[in-house]
Structure formats: C-alpha cells, structure tokens
Design a protein around this motif. Structure first.
Motif, PDB file in Angstrom:
ATOM      1  N   ILE A  63       0.828  -1.207   0.000  1.00 37.20           N
ATOM      2  CA  ILE A  63       0.000   0.000   0.000  1.00 37.20           C
ATOM      3  C   ILE A  63       0.863   1.258   0.000  1.00 37.20           C
ATOM      4  O   ILE A  63       0.712   2.147  -0.836  1.00 37.20           O
ATOM      5  CB  ILE A  63      -0.954   0.001   1.211  1.00 37.20           C
ATOM      6  CG1 ILE A  63      -1.924  -1.188   1.102  1.00 37.20           C
ATOM      7  CG2 ILE A  63      -1.740   1.319   1.282  1.00 37.20           C
ATOM      8  CD1 ILE A  63      -2.822  -1.348   2.287  1.00 37.20           C
ATOM      9  N   GLU A  64       1.820   1.325   0.937  1.00 38.28           N
ATOM     10  CA  GLU A  64       2.639   2.527   1.065  1.00 38.28           C
ATOM     11  C   GLU A  64       3.884   2.486   0.188  1.00 38.28           C
ATOM     12  O   GLU A  64       4.563   3.499   0.009  1.00 38.28           O
ATOM     13  CB  GLU A  64       3.038   2.725   2.528  1.00 38.28           C
ATOM     14  CG  GLU A  64       1.831   2.925   3.453  1.00 38.28           C
ATOM     15  CD  GLU A  64       2.239   3.156   4.891  1.00 38.28           C
ATOM     16  OE1 GLU A  64       3.441   3.412   5.135  1.00 38.28           O
ATOM     17  OE2 GLU A  64       1.370   3.081   5.774  1.00 38.28           O
ATOM     18  N   HIS A  65       4.228   1.297  -0.328  1.00 39.03           N
ATOM     19  CA  HIS A  65       5.385   1.118  -1.231  1.00 39.03           C
ATOM     20  C   HIS A  65       6.696   1.593  -0.593  1.00 39.03           C
ATOM     21  O   HIS A  65       7.532   2.225  -1.244  1.00 39.03           O
ATOM     22  CB  HIS A  65       5.138   1.821  -2.568  1.00 39.03           C
ATOM     23  CG  HIS A  65       3.967   1.239  -3.309  1.00 39.03           C
ATOM     24  ND1 HIS A  65       4.019   0.018  -3.943  1.00 39.03           N
ATOM     25  CD2 HIS A  65       2.707   1.709  -3.481  1.00 39.03           C
ATOM     26  CE1 HIS A  65       2.845  -0.247  -4.491  1.00 39.03           C
ATOM     27  NE2 HIS A  65       2.022   0.758  -4.224  1.00 39.03           N
ATOM     28  N   VAL A  66       6.864   1.284   0.695  1.00 40.85           N
ATOM     29  CA  VAL A  66       8.142   1.464   1.378  1.00 40.85           C
ATOM     30  C   VAL A  66       8.620   0.078   1.809  1.00 40.85           C
ATOM     31  O   VAL A  66       7.851  -0.888   1.812  1.00 40.85           O
ATOM     32  CB  VAL A  66       8.010   2.400   2.599  1.00 40.85           C
ATOM     33  CG1 VAL A  66       7.627   3.802   2.156  1.00 40.85           C
ATOM     34  CG2 VAL A  66       6.981   1.858   3.604  1.00 40.85           C
ATOM     35  N   ILE A  67       9.892  -0.009   2.154  1.00 38.34           N
ATOM     36  CA  ILE A  67      10.476  -1.301   2.516  1.00 38.34           C
ATOM     37  C   ILE A  67      10.458  -1.461   4.039  1.00 38.34           C
ATOM     38  O   ILE A  67      10.872  -0.567   4.777  1.00 38.34           O
ATOM     39  CB  ILE A  67      11.914  -1.423   1.990  1.00 38.34           C
ATOM     40  CG1 ILE A  67      11.969  -1.057   0.495  1.00 38.34           C
ATOM     41  CG2 ILE A  67      12.450  -2.835   2.240  1.00 38.34           C
ATOM     42  CD1 ILE A  67      11.059  -1.880  -0.381  1.00 38.34           C
ATOM     43  N   ARG A  68       9.985  -2.622   4.493  1.00 39.06           N
ATOM     44  CA  ARG A  68       9.970  -2.951   5.924  1.00 39.06           C
ATOM     45  C   ARG A  68      10.761  -4.229   6.147  1.00 39.06           C
ATOM     46  O   ARG A  68      11.071  -4.950   5.181  1.00 39.06           O
ATOM     47  CB  ARG A  68       8.530  -3.087   6.421  1.00 39.06           C
ATOM     48  CG  ARG A  68       7.675  -1.849   6.141  1.00 39.06           C
ATOM     49  CD  ARG A  68       6.324  -1.924   6.830  1.00 39.06           C
ATOM     50  NE  ARG A  68       5.463  -0.829   6.427  1.00 39.06           N
ATOM     51  CZ  ARG A  68       5.532   0.407   6.899  1.00 39.06           C
ATOM     52  NH1 ARG A  68       6.445   0.698   7.824  1.00 39.06           N
ATOM     53  NH2 ARG A  68       4.696   1.348   6.492  1.00 39.06           N
ATOM     54  N   ALA A  69      11.078  -4.511   7.419  1.00 42.81           N
ATOM     55  CA  ALA A  69      11.957  -5.657   7.671  1.00 42.81           C
ATOM     56  C   ALA A  69      11.720  -6.269   9.042  1.00 42.81           C
ATOM     57  O   ALA A  69      11.279  -5.601   9.979  1.00 42.81           O
ATOM     58  CB  ALA A  69      13.424  -5.211   7.563  1.00 42.81           C
ATOM     59  N   SER A 109      11.022   2.458   8.121  1.00 41.45           N
ATOM     60  CA  SER A 109      10.789   2.009   6.752  1.00 41.45           C
ATOM     61  C   SER A 109      11.828   2.680   5.859  1.00 41.45           C
ATOM     62  O   SER A 109      12.443   3.686   6.240  1.00 41.45           O
ATOM     63  CB  SER A 109       9.374   2.367   6.289  1.00 41.45           C
ATOM     64  OG  SER A 109       9.169   3.766   6.340  1.00 41.45           O
ATOM     65  N   PHE A 110      12.028   2.125   4.659  1.00 41.49           N
ATOM     66  CA  PHE A 110      13.133   2.567   3.799  1.00 41.49           C
ATOM     67  C   PHE A 110      12.635   2.759   2.374  1.00 41.49           C
ATOM     68  O   PHE A 110      11.719   2.083   1.916  1.00 41.49           O
ATOM     69  CB  PHE A 110      14.270   1.530   3.844  1.00 41.49           C
ATOM     70  CG  PHE A 110      14.698   1.193   5.238  1.00 41.49           C
ATOM     71  CD1 PHE A 110      15.640   1.954   5.901  1.00 41.49           C
ATOM     72  CD2 PHE A 110      14.114   0.120   5.912  1.00 41.49           C
ATOM     73  CE1 PHE A 110      16.018   1.649   7.204  1.00 41.49           C
ATOM     74  CE2 PHE A 110      14.480  -0.194   7.218  1.00 41.49           C
ATOM     75  CZ  PHE A 110      15.443   0.577   7.862  1.00 41.49           C
ATOM     76  N   PRO A 111      13.295   3.646   1.628  1.00 45.89           N
ATOM     77  CA  PRO A 111      12.848   3.903   0.248  1.00 45.89           C
ATOM     78  C   PRO A 111      13.233   2.792  -0.724  1.00 45.89           C
ATOM     79  O   PRO A 111      12.567   2.607  -1.744  1.00 45.89           O
ATOM     80  CB  PRO A 111      13.546   5.215  -0.112  1.00 45.89           C
ATOM     81  CG  PRO A 111      14.762   5.254   0.777  1.00 45.89           C
ATOM     82  CD  PRO A 111      14.351   4.586   2.049  1.00 45.89           C
TER      83      PRO A 111
END
Length: 367
Positions: free
Chosen positions: A308-314, A345-347
């Motif tokens: 949905i937000e198109h950011v990277i999570r881990a 979160s990361f781009p």
C-alpha cells in the motif's frame, strides 16, 4: 456468558486447530454453548470439534418486519396458516399500506460474547465471518493470540508474555493458562493430545530457542494425562493456504546467503503480493518457514515492499540474547518471539540492507 461464538483465522495452522479443540472441550465442560466460525473450505479435523461442534453455518436469529406507523397506521395484526404457508395480515386504519414503509431486518446475533483464537486482526477472519461480518462489531471480544503483531482489538486481550531470557509464550500455552483460570483445563487423553500436537507445532517440535520452561512443563503434564502427538494430523489446502505457500516460495526464490556475514536475505516485492493475492497478515508464518527450513545462519532477514505505502519494511531473526537498550537506540524493538522488528521504513531494498547491516554490527559489538 453462556453462548459463545469462537472465530478462527482464515488460515489456521495446527497450533490454532489443536488449541481450538482444547478450548471447545474446556468451555463445554463448564456448560458453555460454542459455535465455531472457520473458513468454509477448511473442515476442522475431527478431534478439533469434540462432541460435534457446529461450524460455519449462519446462526438462527429473529427476522423482523418493521412498519413506519407515522405513515401507515395499523389497527390490528393477525396471522393464519394456509397449508405450508404462514400469512401475516395487517389491518390499516383507512390509509393504504405501502411497500416503501416496510423494512425487513435480522434481530441481534444469538451470542453473549465472541472469542477469537489466533486472529491477528479483524481482517484476518474475513472469510471465516463472510456470512456474519458484523459479529466482531456487535459483541464483546476475548482475543487470544501469540502473534506479536496482534492489534489488541478485543475488550479482553490474552496475548503472549515473555519472561527475561526465556522463549515467548505460544498459543497452546495461552489457551491452557486461560482454561486453567476457568477450572476447565483438558482432562481427557484426546484433548490432551490435541493441545500437545498444537504445542509441538508451535515450538517446531520443542526446539530450545522456541520452547519456554513453562512449555516443557505443560508438555510433561499433557503426557501424564495420556496426551500423544498426532503425526497423521494434516490440514486441507485452502485458497489462503495456497497463497501463503506461493508467497513463501517467492521469498525463497529471492533469497541469497552472505557466507561472510552468515546472513540470509529474503525479499518480497509489492508485485509478489499482487500476483499471489497474499497480504501482510501472512508474513509471520512465512518468516517462520524461512527460519525453520532454510540453511542455519546467524541471522535471517525478511524484507518486503509494503503493497500500500510502497516502502520497505523488515524483520530479523535473532538466535541469541539481544541487548534491548542497544536495539531501541537503533530504532528497533524486540518481538515476543525473540526476533527483531525494524521500526523504520526505507525507500529501497538497498537502503534497508545497509541499515540492518549496521544494526547487526552494533548488536554484535563490532560497530
């Protein structure tokens, strides 16, 4: 409460099914009526519904015919039977009755309370509750779950606890603790076997890193009551489970092992979620698969692109004790499972990898 609705997630695992069996038997032993809601394509194994618990049927409730008396006054209501029909007869007071002044609706659901087991959030039971989606919004909820991502949506939330230096509490342990508080703990060998099988699944056959001291004690108690692990228990395929397997396969395909740092990197793109129909609610089970089945490493890292937000999570596995103060200083937190939640979160995937490498270097004392 005397009548309870018991709700399972759309993708129940063995730990959920076995815990459900114990929960139904325990509640019935203290005279509670239980109605089970599980995915229609997911027939519960026989031992999970002791006594033949009703499942998946839409509950019977009152059907109400309502009239707007300000527009269509009625002076008399009567009924008559005509063979196999029931005719309701309304006598107006000189004003013609109109269809638009009549409303049809169901009465309230016939439950005093709802219990959810292994349901991370209300959306995770959408298929189970397809016939009665209003259930979780009309009745008070007792939310039982061991997933650290649970959103605590219930009026009562019975979630996993974690003693310092010990493994996180599992769903079968929480279930047993709850039933013990009600003096309804499992007594029969069949129910003890259900809970023992669930406990073995939740701890990956009692691996030290996944099994708390209390879990070992509980296993011994269940064996003393005649419990045995049911090796033949299998779960039927469902569309949700198939999506889970597809998404897990994509994570495995996109994995690489860094031999120097002994870190296994796995990633999922938003396209993976789109093509499989999977959602982020499947990620905890996918991460369990990665840590359990891929080569033993120092750390396993799952990176995913939020669809949905198109950011990277881990999320990062950690087989060793973690300095929580260092972890918080780096913007991360320790999950009840002992794994590391990266709160930022990361781009890009690259930016996420660089951050995690620095985080693990700090925790390992080689910053």
């Amino acid at each position: 409460s005397t009548t309870l609705a018991l709700v399972l997630p759309d993708v129940p695992g063995i730990e959920v099914v076995g815990s459900t069996a114990a929960l139904i038997a325990g509640l019935r032993s203290i005279k509670k009526a239980v109605h089970v809601f599980s995915p229609p394509a997911f027939p519960l194994p026989e031992f999970a519904v002791p006594g033949g618990a009703e499942s998946n049927q839409e509950p019977a409730r009152e059907f109400i015919i309502s009239f707007d008396l300000s527009r269509s006054p009625i002076k008399e209501v009567k009924y008559e039977r005509d063979e196999n029909r029931l005719n309701i007869i309304l006598s107006p007071t000189g004003v013609r009755l109109r269809r638009e002044d009549i409303e049809f609706r169901y009465g309230p659901l016939p439950y005093d309370a709802v219990m959810t087991i292994g349901v991370i959030n209300p959306e995770a039971a959408a298929v189970s509750l397809a016939r009665v989606p209003e259930l979780l919004y009309e009745k008070p909820i007792v939310n039982i779950d061991a997933n650290p991502a649970n959103t605590s949506y219930g009026e009562v939330n019975l979630l996993a606890s974690r003693a310092p230096g010990d493994a996180a509490e599992t769903l079968p342990e929480i279930t047993h603790r709850f039933l013990s508080a009600l003096s309804a703990a499992p007594e029969t060998p069949e129910v003890a076997s259900a809970l023992l099988t669930a406990l073995a699944s939740a701890t990956e056959n009692f691996k030290i890193a996944r099994t708390s001291a209390n879990a070992f004690l509980l296993a011994g108690e269940l064996v003393q009551r005649g419990g045995k692990i049911v090796p033949s228990l299998s779960l039927p395929d469902t569309p949700q489970r198939f999506r889970e397997e597809q998404l897990a396969a994509r994570a495995v395909i996109r994995s690489r092992l860094d031999l120097k740092s002994q870190i296994l990197w796995s990633l999922l793109t938003s396209d993976d979620f789109t093509r499989t129909g999977g959602t982020e609610t499947l990620l905890p089970r996918i991460f369990e698969k990665l840590t359990a089945t891929l080569p033993a490493t120092k750390h396993t890292v799952l990176l995913w692109e939020d669809p949905i937000e198109h950011v990277i999570r881990a999320v990062v596995s950690s087989p060793q004790p973690i300095d929580e103060e260092k972890l918080r200083a780096r913007g991360s937190s320790l999950l009840p499972t002992g794994h590391i939640a990266v709160n930022d979160s990361f781009p890009t995937f690259r930016a996420a990898e660089e951050h995690i490498q620095q985080l693990l270097a700090t925790l390992d004392g080689v910053e």
